[in-house]
Write an enzyme that holds these catalytic residues in place. Sequence first.
Site, PDB file in Angstrom:
ATOM      1  N   CYS A  24     -16.226  30.009 -19.710  1.00 53.47           N
ATOM      2  CA  CYS A  24     -16.249  29.413 -21.046  1.00 53.47           C
ATOM      3  C   CYS A  24     -15.398  28.151 -21.129  1.00 53.47           C
ATOM      4  O   CYS A  24     -15.801  27.139 -21.711  1.00 53.47           O
ATOM      5  CB  CYS A  24     -15.785  30.426 -22.095  1.00 53.47           C
ATOM      6  SG  CYS A  24     -14.440  31.462 -21.560  1.00 53.47           S
ATOM      7  N   HIS A  56     -11.854  28.879 -28.138  1.00 54.28           N
ATOM      8  CA  HIS A  56     -10.914  28.273 -27.191  1.00 54.28           C
ATOM      9  C   HIS A  56     -10.689  26.810 -27.585  1.00 54.28           C
ATOM     10  O   HIS A  56     -11.624  26.122 -28.022  1.00 54.28           O
ATOM     11  CB  HIS A  56     -11.499  28.283 -25.779  1.00 54.28           C
ATOM     12  CG  HIS A  56     -11.535  29.616 -25.098  1.00 54.28           C
ATOM     13  ND1 HIS A  56     -10.952  30.759 -25.602  1.00 54.28           N
ATOM     14  CD2 HIS A  56     -12.112  29.982 -23.927  1.00 54.28           C
ATOM     15  CE1 HIS A  56     -11.155  31.775 -24.770  1.00 54.28           C
ATOM     16  NE2 HIS A  56     -11.862  31.336 -23.743  1.00 54.28           N
TER      17      HIS A  56
HETATM   18  C1  2RA Z   1     -11.170  34.396 -20.631  1.00 54.88           C
HETATM   19  N1  2RA Z   1     -12.497  32.636 -19.606  1.00 54.88           N
HETATM   20  O1  2RA Z   1     -11.051  33.614 -21.615  1.00 54.88           O
HETATM   21  C2  2RA Z   1     -12.053  34.014 -19.457  1.00 54.88           C
HETATM   22  C3  2RA Z   1     -13.213  34.959 -19.301  1.00 54.88           C
HETATM   23  N2  2RA Z   1     -14.090  34.929 -20.409  1.00 54.88           N
HETATM   24  O2  2RA Z   1     -10.605  35.491 -20.550  1.00 54.88           O
END
Ligand code: 2RA
Length: 339
Positions: A130, A243
């Site tokens: 991601c 994120h």
């Molecule tokens: C996380 N990118 O954010 C890793 C797996 N999705 O934990």
Amino acid sequence: KQYDVAVLGATGTVGNAIIEILESRSFPVRNLFLLASSHSAGETIHFRDEEITVLDVAEFDFSKVQIGLFSAGDSVSKEYAPKAVAAGCVVIDNTSEFRYEDDVPLVIPEVNAHAIGQYKNRGIIANPNCSTIQMLVALKPIYDAVGIARINVATYQAVSGTGKEAIEELAQQTMGIFNQNPHDPHIYPKQIAFNVLPQIDVFMENGYTREEMKMVWETQKILEDKTVMVNPTAVRVPVFFGHSEAVHIETCKKISAEAATTLLENAPGVAVYDERVPGGYPTPFTEAADNDPVFVGRIREDISHPMGLDLWVVSDNVRKGAALNSVQIAEILIKKYLM
Ligand code: 2RA
């Protein structure tokens, strides 16, 4: 034409989002099979106008489907992707199990959709991590225009990246602290509530974590360019979904903040949200339109480097970071290869 589709990991955070997005984007599903481990089998999940019962993957015959969307962990993909391919199914895998194998295409539709054609090598198409997806959707137009020599990135990753249990853990810890005597909160080093953890996944020999090295490996594979230097620090923060990334790049040719903004405003999958006023930037709470864009803000020329450009990149890690990216790959697959 319609397709029989299997979603493996159907009861997980990403699996749930895949099912929702298959419906919201009217993917031409004839039959949908929801697969999970034996302990989740029997649950039901709503899809279109029916409740579908989750099946035990161990008892499933993959010859019943043409496309498999997998998101149940590396070891589950390792075991079942080859079996599904042998049964004639094309697997779009969200785990990291096959991402770094040379003959498996690693695809972000807005960045390297052409690579989907390599699915014939192994019958598998890998979905990137991601944190890589949102960064490269934002950087692709700049990379194409002026080249990128180096990427410094710090990530601020939501707990949903590790699944439902982590979401519950943050909620419990947060409530636990509020219910404690505020004068002696027991903050433990690994606690995530009201904390930040500069470790996601395991530590590697070179002192970087595997999450950080994924961004290095995947950036160079997706851009097909091993000259792009990537220097990540991946941090877990007490956010449920979304994120965020502070991205500092050094371009090969000079580009102004204005020119970069214009490129980004016209880039696929990108929404520029950049006003130099309070609140004039994206955050994990920024309402995503139904196409789940990658938001970019804080666009500015780096005052410390003549070729430097800084960006703030935010996206829903479960949707564009995994589920939507996988469904977009499937849409191209049926449109161009599995007609
Ligand atoms: C996380 N990118 O954010 C890793 C797996 N999705 O934990």
